[in-house]
Write an enzyme that holds these catalytic residues in place. Structure first.
Site, PDB file in Angstrom:
ATOM      1  N   ARG A 147       0.858  -1.183   0.000  1.00 36.25           N
ATOM      2  CA  ARG A 147       0.000   0.000   0.000  1.00 36.25           C
ATOM      3  C   ARG A 147       0.897   1.236   0.000  1.00 36.25           C
ATOM      4  O   ARG A 147       2.016   1.213   0.511  1.00 36.25           O
ATOM      5  CB  ARG A 147      -0.905   0.006   1.231  1.00 36.25           C
ATOM      6  CG  ARG A 147      -1.788  -1.228   1.366  1.00 36.25           C
ATOM      7  CD  ARG A 147      -2.493  -1.247   2.722  1.00 36.25           C
ATOM      8  NE  ARG A 147      -3.348  -2.417   2.871  1.00 36.25           N
ATOM      9  CZ  ARG A 147      -2.949  -3.587   3.382  1.00 36.25           C
ATOM     10  NH1 ARG A 147      -1.677  -3.732   3.783  1.00 36.25           N
ATOM     11  NH2 ARG A 147      -3.790  -4.595   3.499  1.00 36.25           N
ATOM     12  N   LYS A 171      -1.228  -3.068   8.146  1.00 34.41           N
ATOM     13  CA  LYS A 171      -2.340  -2.708   9.014  1.00 34.41           C
ATOM     14  C   LYS A 171      -2.234  -3.436  10.347  1.00 34.41           C
ATOM     15  O   LYS A 171      -1.833  -4.595  10.409  1.00 34.41           O
ATOM     16  CB  LYS A 171      -3.670  -3.050   8.333  1.00 34.41           C
ATOM     17  CG  LYS A 171      -3.989  -2.150   7.136  1.00 34.41           C
ATOM     18  CD  LYS A 171      -5.366  -2.449   6.588  1.00 34.41           C
ATOM     19  CE  LYS A 171      -5.739  -1.481   5.475  1.00 34.41           C
ATOM     20  NZ  LYS A 171      -7.092  -1.749   4.934  1.00 34.41           N
ATOM     21  N   HIS A 243      -3.331   2.622  -5.761  1.00 33.59           N
ATOM     22  CA  HIS A 243      -3.980   1.327  -5.566  1.00 33.59           C
ATOM     23  C   HIS A 243      -4.127   0.566  -6.883  1.00 33.59           C
ATOM     24  O   HIS A 243      -4.221  -0.664  -6.876  1.00 33.59           O
ATOM     25  CB  HIS A 243      -5.342   1.509  -4.886  1.00 33.59           C
ATOM     26  CG  HIS A 243      -5.496   0.651  -3.671  1.00 33.59           C
ATOM     27  ND1 HIS A 243      -4.651   0.739  -2.579  1.00 33.59           N
ATOM     28  CD2 HIS A 243      -6.375  -0.343  -3.373  1.00 33.59           C
ATOM     29  CE1 HIS A 243      -5.015  -0.146  -1.670  1.00 33.59           C
ATOM     30  NE2 HIS A 243      -6.049  -0.817  -2.122  1.00 33.59           N
ATOM     31  N   ARG A 246      -1.193  -1.543  -7.073  1.00 32.09           N
ATOM     32  CA  ARG A 246      -1.357  -2.700  -6.177  1.00 32.09           C
ATOM     33  C   ARG A 246      -2.261  -3.748  -6.833  1.00 32.09           C
ATOM     34  O   ARG A 246      -1.986  -4.954  -6.787  1.00 32.09           O
ATOM     35  CB  ARG A 246      -1.938  -2.219  -4.847  1.00 32.09           C
ATOM     36  CG  ARG A 246      -2.166  -3.302  -3.794  1.00 32.09           C
ATOM     37  CD  ARG A 246      -2.462  -2.616  -2.464  1.00 32.09           C
ATOM     38  NE  ARG A 246      -3.153  -3.463  -1.504  1.00 32.09           N
ATOM     39  CZ  ARG A 246      -2.543  -4.291  -0.649  1.00 32.09           C
ATOM     40  NH1 ARG A 246      -1.218  -4.403  -0.669  1.00 32.09           N
ATOM     41  NH2 ARG A 246      -3.240  -4.993   0.217  1.00 32.09           N
ATOM     42  N   HIS A 269      -3.500  -9.347   3.082  1.00 29.34           N
ATOM     43  CA  HIS A 269      -4.939  -9.462   3.315  1.00 29.34           C
ATOM     44  C   HIS A 269      -5.196 -10.452   4.455  1.00 29.34           C
ATOM     45  O   HIS A 269      -4.628 -11.543   4.474  1.00 29.34           O
ATOM     46  CB  HIS A 269      -5.660  -9.968   2.059  1.00 29.34           C
ATOM     47  CG  HIS A 269      -5.729  -8.970   0.958  1.00 29.34           C
ATOM     48  ND1 HIS A 269      -5.931  -9.314  -0.367  1.00 29.34           N
ATOM     49  CD2 HIS A 269      -5.627  -7.615   0.968  1.00 29.34           C
ATOM     50  CE1 HIS A 269      -5.953  -8.223  -1.107  1.00 29.34           C
ATOM     51  NE2 HIS A 269      -5.771  -7.187  -0.322  1.00 29.34           N
ATOM     52  N   TYR A 278      -9.553 -10.576  -7.330  1.00 27.49           N
ATOM     53  CA  TYR A 278      -8.608 -10.431  -8.438  1.00 27.49           C
ATOM     54  C   TYR A 278      -8.676 -11.603  -9.405  1.00 27.49           C
ATOM     55  O   TYR A 278      -8.189 -11.501 -10.532  1.00 27.49           O
ATOM     56  CB  TYR A 278      -7.183 -10.280  -7.903  1.00 27.49           C
ATOM     57  CG  TYR A 278      -6.985  -9.037  -7.087  1.00 27.49           C
ATOM     58  CD1 TYR A 278      -7.029  -7.778  -7.683  1.00 27.49           C
ATOM     59  CD2 TYR A 278      -6.766  -9.101  -5.714  1.00 27.49           C
ATOM     60  CE1 TYR A 278      -6.859  -6.628  -6.936  1.00 27.49           C
ATOM     61  CE2 TYR A 278      -6.592  -7.960  -4.957  1.00 27.49           C
ATOM     62  CZ  TYR A 278      -6.641  -6.728  -5.574  1.00 27.49           C
ATOM     63  OH  TYR A 278      -6.477  -5.592  -4.830  1.00 27.49           O
TER      64      TYR A 278
END
Length: 314
Positions: A147, A171, A243, A246, A269, A278
């Site tokens: 990110r 995150k 993004h 990404r 993720h 995806y």
């Protein structure tokens, strides 16, 4: 009312360990809710009713906000009232019978391998210290799928060019050690050898930040967005965002035959369902379809499939 909002935001930071960007999003959502309530002459949380919250939801829809934005704002309000009832600030939660709106999940946009190659080659057409830095950032972003917030947070000691690895904090403080390909490693070496020291002279003090702006300070997310926007305009890619790179990384990895779980780990993720979106994309989703990935795209991580699983540090 602001006092309770600030207490809630501190709770998110101190007890739930949410990132600064997530907390900023909560602040924006709750500030809009407060503004809406003030327009209805409501200035105390215990006076807010189910009808007021429902009216806010309807107002967002009438103003044609995206379904994802409406869902996020409703979720923020519901979380806030859960906090208020838990602290005894309000006796009854007015959001109890408010359902979270369904989100129309659009397929993410991805570049073709040819478009990626054109973007990655663009900075060095007119090499300057800043554009050599840009080349390193773009190569690293595409080679790892990080990110943009993770990219600009990198420090010099997060890069190991002997092992061709980058240590990334994602995150909720989750750490990933990501392999990088030869193109990204070369771009980083050139940045270290040529540009970084020149950029660092703009600051009176040393910094551990990996990517620096022209003043020698850590480059910000907003700064990177402006840089990418400039290159997007040169290439005629009006909807290019960090993004999108990404997304392109994920799509090209899967199209090259990498395992879904491997790509999930690389992207950081927590849920496989987030990565599965995806699988609905291929190169035909772009304007210039390709039967096979371009050379740089096919070596996206510089590793074979069985090496791509990235263990999360405890």
């Amino acid at each position: 009312m602001n006092e309770q909002v600030e207490a809630f935001l501190r709770h998110l930071a101190d007890e739930r360990n949410l990132s600064a960007n997530t907390i900023a999003a909560y602040r924006t959502d709750l500030e809009q809710f407060c503004e809406f309530l003030h327009g209805r002459r409501l200035f105390a949380w215990h006076d807010v009713t189910h009808d007021d919250v429902l009216a806010f939801l309807i107002d967002l829809r009438e103003r044609r906000y995206a379904s994802s934005t409406v869902a996020r704002r409703v979720a923020a309000v519901k979380s806030f009232f859960t906090f208020l009832t838990g602290r005894g600030i309000v006796q009854r939660d007015p959001t109890e019978r408010i359902d979270s709106p369904k989100v129309d999940r659009d397929l993410p946009r991805a570049l073709t391998p040819r478009q990626v190659d054109e973007l990655l080659e663009l900075p060095l057409r007119s090499p300057t210290p800043e554009r050599i830095r840009d080349k390193a950032m773009l190569e690293l972003l595409y080679a790892t799928g990080v990110r943009v917030s993770e990219l600009v947070a990198l420090n010099v000691n997060d890069v190991d060019l002997e092992r061709n690895e980058v240590r990334c904090i994602g995150k909720n403080g989750r750490v990933r050690v990501l392999p990088i390909n030869g193109s990204a490693a070369t771009a980083l070496e050139e940045y270290f050898d040529i540009s970084r020291n020149q950029l660092a002279r703009g600051s009176g003090s040393s910094t551990e930040a990996l990517f620096l702006n022209h003043r020698g300070k850590r480059l910000t997310r907003q700064g990177f967005w402006l840089i990418l926007k400039q290159y997007a305009e040169e290439l005629g890619l009006s909807d290019l965002t960090p993004h999108v790179l990404r997304h392109s990384f994920a799509v090209h990895m899967l199209n090259a035959g990498f395992d879904l779980r491997a790509v999930q780990e690389l992207l950081g993720h927590t849920s496989i369902s987030t990565t599965q979106i995806y699988t609905h994309l291929n190169h035909e989703s772009s304007h210039t379809p390709h039967a096979h990935p371009a050379p740089r795209a096919s070596e996206v991580n510089g590793v074979r499939d069985e090496q791509a699983l990235v263990p999360e540090e405890k």
